[in-house]
Every structure is written in C-alpha cells, then in structure tokens.
Scaffold this active site. Structure first.
Site, PDB file in Angstrom:
ATOM      1  N   LYS A   1     109.555  37.412  86.912  1.00  0.00           N
ATOM      2  CA  LYS A   1     109.972  36.384  85.585  1.00  0.00           C
ATOM      3  C   LYS A   1     108.514  35.860  85.097  1.00  0.00           C
ATOM      4  CE  LYS A   1     113.429  34.546  83.412  1.00  0.00           C
ATOM      5  NZ  LYS A   1     114.906  35.161  83.150  1.00  0.00           N
TER       6      LYS A   1
ATOM      7  N   LEU B   1     124.141  25.922  73.002  1.00  0.00           N
ATOM      8  CA  LEU B   1     124.693  26.724  72.076  1.00  0.00           C
ATOM      9  C   LEU B   1     123.483  27.687  71.255  1.00  0.00           C
ATOM     10  CD1 LEU B   1     127.119  24.802  70.280  1.00  0.00           C
ATOM     11  CD2 LEU B   1     127.796  26.678  71.573  1.00  0.00           C
TER      12      LEU B   1
END
Length: 348
Positions: A82, A180
């Site tokens: 990562k 979202l």
C-alpha cells in the site's frame, strides 16, 4: 532536491517500509510492502491529511497487511502492499506530485504495483504512469476499480442477508451506507434498485443531496450513524469505525461494506458476534477493485475479471458455512484460510 527514497524500519513481519520525498514536487509518501510471498505486492495509493507521520505509518501498514490477505483470498497471484501520500487531496495534489510518486514506485523495481484509492483518481494515476510501468487502474485499460468493488460487495451482502435473515431479498431492508464516494454511491444505487430502504451519511453535502433526490435515501448525520435503526450496516468510508463502543450501539444484524480495516481491533468481531451480528471480513468482500486491477497487471481479459468477481460471493458462502459448522467467527475462518496459503510451499 531530487526524489529521495529512505528505508525505514518496518514492523515485525513486514518486508519493507520506505519514505519517498520530493519537496519541489510537494511529495511526501510512504510505501509499505507487507508480503511478496505470493507475487509482487499490489495495493492502491491513498492521499490523506494525516495528523502526523505516526498516524500515516499506522494506516499504511494496516492497509498493506490487509492487501496481502485480500489478494491471497481472491487467488490473484499477488502479494500485499500500500502507499499513502501525506496531504490534502483537494488542496495539495498536483500532476507533478503524482509524477514524483510514480518515480518512487518505479524505484522499487516492480516489487510494488500501485492503483487508485481514497483521494486518487484514474487521471492522477495516469500522471504517475508517465514515470513508471507499475501504475494500473488506468482509463482505457482496467479503468476505475470502484464499480467492481461495489458489485462484489453487493453480491456478498446478499449472501450475508441470506445467512442473517434467511433470504437474500433486500426489499424493505434498512441498509445504512456510510460514505458516498465512488464505491459507496455505486453500492447505494444497487441497493436502491433492489428495493432496500436506504439510509446514507457522508460529509459531502452534494453527495447526500444526490442520494436523497435520485435514490430516495434518508440522510443521517455522520455522528448519528450508530443511533439509527437498521438491518444492515455498510461501512464505505475510512477504517476503524467499529470499536467496542460502536459495536455495542449497532442495531444491525449484518455488517458488509467496502471500507478497509473496519474493525478498530480484532476483538470487535467477537463483540459483534456476541450480539448476534454477522460481520463479513472486509478484505474478503471488497476484493472486486483489486481483481479489476490484477487483470491489468496480469494482462487478463474481462472474462478473467468476471470469473474471479463471481467467486467472491461463493467464497463468502463457504466461509459462513464453515464458521457455522465449526462454531468459529467468519473472520477467524477467513484468516486461517489465508495463513494456510502463506505457509504453503512456494510453487516452482
């Protein structure tokens, strides 16, 4: 000053941790390789305004370890790694910074493949790709991995619903989607189409208004998430949202979401189970994005991607069956499966 790559001392069990800096380009990034036992490390690049280097190291190491488990469970022939770029993606990010990041990835000689994560777009990754051949998730290739992540989570959520409620039918199920972004919004759209009673939360007011207008979603404040009556909780923002305190407050019977490292610590899975909550390990259900990216790394077709995407839900069903048969937590079953893969002799 040119790009500087400094090796830091990695945590026990990790292979490498580097600090990449290019002050003229505004780059300060960490790249962590947890394991390359099953193949080159692969995992996205996140950009975030961490409070300090210690917080950034904590995040990148947890995420890198999670990618090892995710890639192994999805049978991708990849290890886990990562990267995090330290800074505010809305204010600090520039094409030059992303090019410098690409150069840092290239300096690792193919031991790490990078792609998009929080705060990084396919356009940003295209800038990185001008300096390295190890940047993927590019437009015109595998593209944005978010829709693949959302589709995998949705399929697993239905399997989890069948386990928790006796049916995969989501009609009138109260599902709270926390976050979202690209993945969370795509998942919310699928849930609304399936007839779920959608509850959403985010710090982005425009995203909330869109979900309210288009999807008929109920909106709740971020701080009120764990006060909401719900059947299913879908964390799709940052990690660590499920602590001992929030687990005790959660009213859902199923947790299935796209966020990485949803549990603040491993003991939270047991706390959820004690309250009758089924937690589907995040690294199993959110593998759709890395499956898409892996197809680009390996030069595979859409058929390869679809085959492995379909296998995610089957894997969750087997994991839940085995957990029920052995009276173990699904997370324990999943971890054992990965640890056996990592311990097996290397293929020739």
């Amino acid at each position: 000053m040119a790009l500087d790559i400094t090796d830091l001392t990695p945590p026990p069990g990790f292979e490498r941790l580097v600090l990449a800096q290019d002050p003229e380009a505004g780059l300060r990034a960490l790249i962590c390789l947890h394991s390359t036992r099953l193949g080159p490390a692969a995992g996205g690049c996140r950009m975030w305004a961490y409070d300090d280097d210690r917080a950034a190291i904590h995040d990148v190491t947890r995420l890198a370890r999670g990618m090892t488990y995710k890639n192994a469970m999805a049978d991708l022939g990849l290890g886990g790694g990562k990267a995090v770029i330290i800074g505010d993606a809305r204010r600090d990010k520039t094409p030059r910074m992303m090019q410098a990041f690409g150069a840092a990835v290239d300096a690792l000689g193919g031991t790490y493949w990078t792609a998009e994560d929080v705060g990084i777009s396919p356009a940003d990754m295209a800038h990185a790709a001008t300096r390295t051949g190890f940047a993927v998730g590019l437009s015109g290739a595998s593209g944005d991995p978010s829709p693949w992540t959302a589709e995998g989570v949705f399929r697993c959520l239905r399997v989890g619903a069948a386990h928790a409620f006796g049916t995969e039918d989501l009609s009138e199920r109260r599902v709270l989607v926390q976050g979202l972004g690209h993945v969370g919004l795509s998942l919310a759209e699928k849930l609304a189409a399936a007839g779920a009673r959608l509850i959403v939360t985010d710090i982005n007011e425009a995203a909330l208004q869109d979900a309210r207008d288009r999807l008929g979603a109920q909106v709740c404040a971020p701080e009120a998430v764990f006060d909401q009556p719900m059947d299913i909780f879908a964390p799709c923002a940052l990690g660590g949202v499920l602590t001992q305190r929030t687990a005790a407050m959660l009213g859902a019977r199923l947790v299935c979401g796209a966020a990485n490292n949803q549990l603040a610590d491993e003991d939270v899975a047991a706390a959820l189970a004690a309250r009758g909550v089924t937690y589907l390990p995040d690294y199993v259900v959110n593998a759709g994005g890395i499956i898409s990216v892996a197809s680009e790394i390996h030069g595979q077709s859409d058929a390869w991607r679809l085959d492995r995407l379909g296998a995610i839900a089957d894997r969750v069903a087997r994991m839940l069956h085995q957990a029920r048969q052995t009276d173990a937590l699904p997370a324990q079953v999943a971890d054992r499966m990965v640890e056996e893969m990592l311990a097996a002799p290397r293929a020739a």
